[in-house]
Design an enzyme around this catalytic site. Structure first.
Site, mmCIF file in Angstrom:
data_model
loop_
_atom_site.group_PDB
_atom_site.id
_atom_site.type_symbol
_atom_site.label_atom_id
_atom_site.label_comp_id
_atom_site.label_asym_id
_atom_site.label_seq_id
_atom_site.Cartn_x
_atom_site.Cartn_y
_atom_site.Cartn_z
ATOM 1 N N LYS A 188 -4.451 -7.904 8.660
ATOM 2 C CA LYS A 188 -3.918 -8.396 9.962
ATOM 3 C C LYS A 188 -2.848 -7.762 10.700
ATOM 4 C CE LYS A 188 -2.415 -11.070 12.739
ATOM 5 N NZ LYS A 188 -1.356 -10.600 13.563
ATOM 6 N N GLU A 264 7.237 -10.825 1.639
ATOM 7 C CA GLU A 264 8.530 -10.052 1.723
ATOM 8 C C GLU A 264 9.001 -10.529 3.268
ATOM 9 O OE1 GLU A 264 8.387 -5.668 1.298
ATOM 10 O OE2 GLU A 264 10.182 -5.510 2.657
ATOM 11 N N CYS A 298 13.995 -5.255 7.743
ATOM 12 C CA CYS A 298 14.382 -6.361 6.811
ATOM 13 C C CYS A 298 15.517 -5.946 5.961
ATOM 14 C CB CYS A 298 13.085 -6.894 6.141
ATOM 15 S SG CYS A 298 12.315 -5.483 5.273
ATOM 16 N N GLU A 396 19.865 -14.006 10.340
ATOM 17 C CA GLU A 396 19.053 -12.399 10.590
ATOM 18 C C GLU A 396 18.904 -12.323 12.005
ATOM 19 O OE1 GLU A 396 15.008 -11.948 9.520
ATOM 20 O OE2 GLU A 396 15.718 -10.060 8.666
HETATM 21 P P1 NDP Z 1 6.303 -13.344 12.342
HETATM 22 O O1 NDP Z 1 6.761 -13.675 11.013
HETATM 23 O O2 NDP Z 1 5.873 -14.419 13.269
HETATM 24 O O3 NDP Z 1 5.126 -12.306 12.394
HETATM 25 C C1 NDP Z 1 4.914 -11.334 11.360
HETATM 26 C C2 NDP Z 1 3.529 -11.332 11.193
HETATM 27 O O4 NDP Z 1 2.662 -12.436 10.840
HETATM 28 C C3 NDP Z 1 2.753 -11.060 12.484
HETATM 29 O O5 NDP Z 1 1.221 -10.262 12.128
HETATM 30 C C4 NDP Z 1 2.246 -12.088 13.091
HETATM 31 O O6 NDP Z 1 1.044 -12.163 13.823
HETATM 32 C C5 NDP Z 1 1.827 -12.869 11.876
HETATM 33 N N1 NDP Z 1 1.781 -14.403 11.924
HETATM 34 C C6 NDP Z 1 2.623 -15.085 12.932
HETATM 35 N N2 NDP Z 1 2.423 -16.506 12.826
HETATM 36 C C7 NDP Z 1 1.543 -16.545 11.723
HETATM 37 C C8 NDP Z 1 0.921 -17.690 11.039
HETATM 38 N N3 NDP Z 1 1.225 -18.967 11.374
HETATM 39 N N4 NDP Z 1 0.332 -17.386 10.044
HETATM 40 C C9 NDP Z 1 -0.045 -16.042 9.564
HETATM 41 N N5 NDP Z 1 0.529 -14.908 10.183
HETATM 42 C C10 NDP Z 1 1.104 -15.177 11.242
HETATM 43 O O7 NDP Z 1 7.701 -12.474 12.903
HETATM 44 P P2 NDP Z 1 8.042 -12.320 14.431
HETATM 45 O O8 NDP Z 1 7.281 -11.306 15.019
HETATM 46 O O9 NDP Z 1 7.974 -13.611 15.168
HETATM 47 O O10 NDP Z 1 9.674 -11.915 14.227
HETATM 48 C C11 NDP Z 1 10.579 -13.024 14.193
HETATM 49 C C12 NDP Z 1 11.432 -12.846 13.192
HETATM 50 O O11 NDP Z 1 10.984 -12.350 11.920
HETATM 51 C C13 NDP Z 1 12.496 -11.421 13.524
HETATM 52 O O12 NDP Z 1 13.395 -11.894 14.488
HETATM 53 C C14 NDP Z 1 12.913 -11.228 12.166
HETATM 54 O O13 NDP Z 1 14.279 -11.965 11.758
HETATM 55 C C15 NDP Z 1 12.089 -11.336 11.216
HETATM 56 N N6 NDP Z 1 10.925 -10.434 10.978
HETATM 57 C C16 NDP Z 1 11.149 -10.003 9.569
HETATM 58 C C17 NDP Z 1 10.464 -8.879 9.203
HETATM 59 C C18 NDP Z 1 10.380 -8.220 7.739
HETATM 60 O O14 NDP Z 1 10.107 -7.117 7.640
HETATM 61 N N7 NDP Z 1 10.835 -9.202 6.510
HETATM 62 C C19 NDP Z 1 9.329 -8.322 10.102
HETATM 63 C C20 NDP Z 1 9.479 -8.822 11.317
HETATM 64 C C21 NDP Z 1 10.003 -10.089 11.774
HETATM 65 P P3 NDP Z 1 1.802 -11.843 15.352
HETATM 66 O O15 NDP Z 1 2.105 -10.564 15.625
HETATM 67 O O16 NDP Z 1 0.160 -11.937 16.196
HETATM 68 O O17 NDP Z 1 2.581 -13.091 15.975
#
Ligand code: NDP
Length: 500
Positions: A188, A264, A298, A396
């Site tokens: 996903k 992660e 990250c 972050e």
């Molecule tokens: P999210 O954690 O919301 O999104 C990451 C993935 O999880 C996306 O595919 C998202 O789908 C999905 N997701 C969202 N909600 C759920 C849920 N309840 N259950 C299962 N999957 C879910 O990150 P954001 O995109 O909102 O980013 C917010 C913050 O996260 C950033 O500011 C950063 O700090 C951190 N981040 C960290 C990352 C890393 O590499 N460690 C990567 C990205 C973000 P969808 O896109 O449809 O919401």
């Protein structure tokens, strides 16, 4: 798609993608469709179906059937390796196409993307070798009557949820390793950057991966992602994203089938610079560590912790470097930082910049949006005089914002570096081997760089300490994590009877 037809200009119309189940692309049909606008150009670039929980059920069922009849898990490691190597060739052949659509969806620079997608070829090639070398253990020391064997088996159906910051790269840091031992996958991708995952489905099928072994469900995290975390027929879930969503995933796994999890999550990664470092080299490295991908990594080196005797001079050296970074159109091959990928992330970064100003940090560089005529761009930003209690030092930001905090002693540098809930990555810059080793031993981080930063490849495992996650991806561990271990005792000859 013919690679030579890809021109580095905006598409005339958004491209329609389907989702991918049972070896086939499924068009949106009467489902809702996301129209993704390029964050750098404000024009629609892709359209993808908003899958439902029922679509997820279909994809999980396809993956389960494929796993149960052993069409993939029953193959030899050599046969699985052959498919992974063909997939590597397929990625190579479609590199330009993947890079182009990802540049449009994510706002990343095209030159950076070519490097990232090229790196994914190596992931598949390396995992192909691991498919052949994966093995267990044996115990020939249990006495004349007993032999012990430890075997590894694939976990089963693996869900993979990926974020928008490295859509193809993060997927490829998992998929070939998960496939190497014989698992089936339902992925996903982030709703903002889904196209490259669907293209990977096509590549894997063309490479000979049996139907149903790799599936992609496009959709919203709060619905499809959450349903995947709660699904009783998903045996393991690899999640990459925010710590907040990571907590929801842990709760959902506990409330459903206790699926195994790989997580992660976030980071607030230190860059520790000693006065005896090659400061020119370190300044470039620190600028790269926070500037690369607009700080939306990250593992971005967001906290500069620098020896007080050189702090002011070094912060200025980094500022001089960061002022020269080329920010602009992702389709321009000279661009080094593109657009901020999501509207929400743009708002978050600008909010932290305002908070840094109001908390009393000194704005050394940037601190504002950049007007490119369209899209959302933020200038590389540095805050000096940052104290440990400030939000910009603790949380972050996930943007091109560097904080500078001076230290007096090695112990203090280590204490500041560890003063965070996270433990994903860290860098140390010094020409003194004792300091380098002491810091790498005592700072809590899953990935460490000495006199460099953000180096990586398929060989070394990745993952975090503390609240940065569970488990490891890539390397040999990246295959082992997705296996179950089975211990078998084998009687040689006749058992000693319990009765009579
Ligand atoms: P999210 O954690 O919301 O999104 C990451 C993935 O999880 C996306 O595919 C998202 O789908 C999905 N997701 C969202 N909600 C759920 C849920 N309840 N259950 C299962 N999957 C879910 O990150 P954001 O995109 O909102 O980013 C917010 C913050 O996260 C950033 O500011 C950063 O700090 C951190 N981040 C960290 C990352 C890393 O590499 N460690 C990567 C990205 C973000 P969808 O896109 O449809 O919401």
């Amino acid at each position: 798609m013919d690679q030579s037809s890809i021109k580095l200009q905006l598409p005339e119309a958004p491209r329609d993608f389907g989702f991918f189940v049972n070896g086939k692309t499924v068009p949106a049909g009467d489902r809702e469709v996301f129209e993704r606008h390029s964050p750098a150009h404000d024009v629609p670039v892709t359209r993808l179906p908003q899958c439902t929980a029922a679509d997820l059920d279909d994809a999980v069922a396809a993956a389960r059937t494929a796993f149960a009849d052993r069409r993939w898990s029953g193959l030899s490691g050599a046969d699985r390796a052959a498919v992974l190597l063909k997939a590597a060739d397929g990625i190579r052949a479609r590199l330009e196409e993947i890079a182009y659509w990802e540049a449009l969806e994510s706002g990343k620079p095209i030159a950076q993307l070519r490097g990232e997608v090229g790196g994914c070829v190596g992931m598949f090639e390396y995992a192909a070798g691991l498919a052949r070398s994966l093995h267990g253990d044996s115990f020939n020391n249990l006495g004349e009557g007993m032999f012990g064997v430890v075997t590894r088996e694939p976990v089963g159906v693996v869900g993979i949820i990926t974020p928008w910051n490295f859509p193809f790269l993060i997927l490829c840091e998992r998929v070939p390793y998960v496939l190497a031992s014989g698992n089936s996958i339902v992925a996903k991708p982030s709703e903002f950057t889904s196209a490259s995952a669907v293209i990977l489905g096509e590549i894997l099928t063309e490479a000979g991966l049996p139907e149903g072994v790799f599936n992609v469900v496009t959709g919203i995290g709060a619905t499809v992602g959450q349903a995947m975390a709660e699904h009783h027929d998903v045996d393991m879930l690899s999640f990459t994203g925010s710590t907040r969503t990571g907590r929801a995933i842990v709760a959902a796994a506990g409330a459903s089938n206790f699926k195994k999890l790989g997580l992660e999550l976030g980071g607030k990664n230190p860059q520790i610079v000693f006065a005896d470092a090659d400061l020119e080299d370190a300044a470039d490295g620190v600028a790269f560590g926070i500037g690369f991908n607009g700080g939306q990594c990250c593992v971005s080196g967001a906290r500069l912790i620098v020896e007080a005797s050189v702090a002011e001079k070094f912060a200025q050296m980094v500022a001089d470097k960061m002022a020269k970074i080329t920010v602009g159109d992702p389709l321009d091959e000279t661009t080094q930082i593109g657009a901020i990928t999501t509207d929400a992330q743009n708002t978050t970064i600008l909010g932290y910049i305002e908070q840094g100003k109001s908390e009393g940090a000194e704005l050394v560089l940037g601190g504002d949006v950049m007007d490119m005529g369209a899209g959302q761009f933020i200038a590389p930003t540095i805050f000096g005089n940052v104290t440990r209690d400030m939000a910009i030092a603790r949380e972050e930001i996930f943007g091109p914002v560097l904080t500078v905090t001076p230290f007096q002693t090695l112990d203090e540098a280590i204490e500041i570096a560890n003063d965070t809930d996270y433990g994903l990555a860290a860098s140390v810059w010094t020409k003194n081997i004792d300091k380098a080793l002491t810091v790498t031993r005592r700072v809590q981080a899953g990935r460490f760089w000495v006199n460099t930063t953000l180096a990586g490849g398929p060989e070394l495992p990745i993952g975090g300490f503390k609240q940065s996650g569970w488990g490891r991806e890539a390397g040999a561990m990246g295959v082992e994590e997705y296996t179950q271990v089975k211990s078998t005792h084998i009687e040689i000859g006749k058992r000693n009877h319990w009765i009579g």
